[in-house]
Design an enzyme around this catalytic site. Structure first.
Site, mmCIF file in Angstrom:
data_model
loop_
_atom_site.group_PDB
_atom_site.id
_atom_site.type_symbol
_atom_site.label_atom_id
_atom_site.label_comp_id
_atom_site.label_asym_id
_atom_site.label_seq_id
_atom_site.Cartn_x
_atom_site.Cartn_y
_atom_site.Cartn_z
ATOM 1 N N ASP A 153 -62.168 72.018 -37.414
ATOM 2 C CA ASP A 153 -62.880 72.244 -36.141
ATOM 3 C C ASP A 153 -62.418 71.213 -35.108
ATOM 4 O O ASP A 153 -63.229 70.711 -34.314
ATOM 5 C CB ASP A 153 -64.406 72.211 -36.325
ATOM 6 C CG ASP A 153 -65.142 72.800 -35.117
ATOM 7 O OD1 ASP A 153 -64.477 73.338 -34.201
ATOM 8 O OD2 ASP A 153 -66.380 72.709 -35.081
ATOM 9 N N HIS A 209 -61.604 67.115 -26.258
ATOM 10 C CA HIS A 209 -62.247 67.111 -24.943
ATOM 11 C C HIS A 209 -61.717 65.922 -24.156
ATOM 12 O O HIS A 209 -61.552 64.832 -24.709
ATOM 13 C CB HIS A 209 -63.767 66.954 -25.076
ATOM 14 C CG HIS A 209 -64.450 68.145 -25.655
ATOM 15 N ND1 HIS A 209 -64.549 69.344 -24.990
ATOM 16 C CD2 HIS A 209 -65.070 68.339 -26.842
ATOM 17 C CE1 HIS A 209 -65.212 70.217 -25.742
ATOM 18 N NE2 HIS A 209 -65.529 69.637 -26.881
HETATM 19 ZN ZN LIG Z 1 -68.027 76.687 -34.204
#
Ligand SMILES: [Zn+2]
Length: 428
Positions: A303, A307
């Site tokens: 994941d 950012h």
């Molecule tokens: Zn997710």
């Protein structure tokens, strides 16, 4: 080329001869004009990530296909699945082919685009799943990740549709109304801090429903980033019924807990720990580790969620959710699973290469390191100790929760079909 002195899955030292992108010979004392010294490192089949956010197109300030695949290579990955929540959303053959072509162009690792389940990730209308499956990108994994497909009828239709091409629907399990405005795990600490809670039941209710739906239509379901002990119990039950359900856990959910929001080396309310699903309790972490060890949880997926600084270094409630993960994944898994005696290196290879490739239906990845297999190889030194320095990341983003921590292990080299993408820890 000869890769000298490596220990396949931690076994006895051998040399590996690579020719035409394949493993041509394995044995002691191989000779050849070109050699790479493995220095006794562990050789794993190249890692495969089922859950990466490469951010291109649309958020090239956070990551690009080039920097994201460089980050992947440094982490020992030879293939990643690029999530669909880009701008535009990867919900047509045109967009998935664009991402796939960018992957081919940069080639630090293979890039397999994930197709959106619904148009614009809006949860209203099925996207062109068949067209994405038939495109040059050959999409097999479909997900609205970042958002949950919460409409049960749409979820059922998607599960039915992907059967035609052996696809899988990867669900981001988050009941939206139970998590409206949610900021962190719902529990003692969220209560004390006055932050809106993200309750475990919001994940577990969707997982239970989707396991039942997948069984009902006889389709393949994958659950993204499982984070609670209750989710593990439901999936264990679904698997005991023989249903075709797989799931993943992230490295951070194997190591970090929700009390870091209140008290951590970088202070309280530090958004570096803000992630979706949120960090949970110590009991959840223990359940996730046990489930990954016993196979209830099939794989580790990063994941990886880059950012830019301005989206993370702000007040907690305004900060973006997510952590980068590709360059620290193997070290975190070593810390959480290998150092604790829960997994050996063969187990790590299964969960970070072999099985994710199988779920994504990638023929040329996740193959055991044997003669005749593609030379997708990760060399890893588990005895190294590395202080995590985000400024050294290949990723464009720096939002790692491990900054300054000393983690075990180091990726020494990565080979993609026999070509080095990383040597001596550095990009080639
Ligand atoms: Zn997710």
């Amino acid at each position: 080329m000869i890769i000298r002195n490596v220990r396949i899955l931690g076994g006895e030292p051998v040399d590996i001869r690579v020719a035409d992108g394949m493993i041509a010979e394995i044995g002691p004392g191989l000779e050849g004009p070109e050699t790479v010294d493995g220095g006794g490192a562990i050789a794993l089949p190249g890692l495969v990530d089922l859950h990466t956010h490469l951010r291109e197109p649309g958020r090239e300030d956070a990551e690009t296909v080039q920097t994201g695949t460089q980050s992947a290579a440094r982490g020992g990955y030879t293939a990643v699945h690029a999530m669909a929540n880009t701008s535009p959303v990867a919900d047509t053959a045109g967009v998935v082919e664009q991402v796939w072509r960018l992957g081919r162009e940069f080639a630090h690792c293979d890039v397999h685009p994930v197709g959106a389940v619904t148009v614009g990730l809006e949860g209203k209308q099925l996207a062109e799943l068949g067209a994405m499956a038939d495109s040059a990108a050959r999409v097999r994994v479909f997900s609205d990740d970042g958002k949950c497909v919460d409409d049960a009828v749409l979820m059922r239709r998607a599960l039915e549709y992907v059967k035609a091409f052996d696809g899988v629907v990867a669900q981001h399990a988050q009941e939206p109304r139970l998590t409206a405005g949610a900021q962190m795990n719902e529990g003692v600490i969220s209560g004390r801090l006055g932050l809106t809670g993200w309750p475990a039941v919001a994940e577990e209710a969707i997982i239970a429903r989707d396991c039942l739906l997948a069984a009902h239509v006889g389709s393949r379901l994958h659950i993204c980033h499982v984070s609670t002990a209750g989710s593990v119990e439901i999936i264990r039950w679904a698997k005991s019924k023989g249903w075709n359900v797989t799931c993943e856990v992230t490295p951070h959910h194997l190591l970090l807990t929700d009390d870091l929001v209140e008290d951590s080396p970088v202070g309280a309310y530090n958004p570096i720990y803000k992630v979706n699903p949120p960090l949970r309790t110590r009991a959840d972490v223990e359940a996730l580790r046990a489930a990954l060890a016993d196979g209830t949880i099939d794989i580790v997926a990063t994941d990886h969620a880059p950012h830019p600084v301005e989206d993370k270094e702000t007040e907690w409630s305004a900060a973006a959710m997510g952590m980068v993960g590709l360059e620290t994944a193997l070290s975190v898994v070593q810390e959480a699973m290998v150092e604790t005696g829960l997994l050996d290196w063969a187990g790590v290879a299964q969960r970070m290469s072999v099985v994710p490739a199988r779920i994504g239906r990638l023929g040329g990845q996740g193959q055991p390191l044997e003669v005749g297999a593609p030379a997708n190889i990760t060399l890893y030194d588990p005895s190294a100790r590395t202080e995590v320095d985000p400024s050294a990341f290949a990723s464009k983003s720096r939002n790692t929760p491990y900054e300054g921590m000393t983690l075990p292990g180091r990726v020494v080299a990565t080979f993609l079909r026999g070509r080095a993408t990383v040597l001596e820890g550095k990009l080639v």
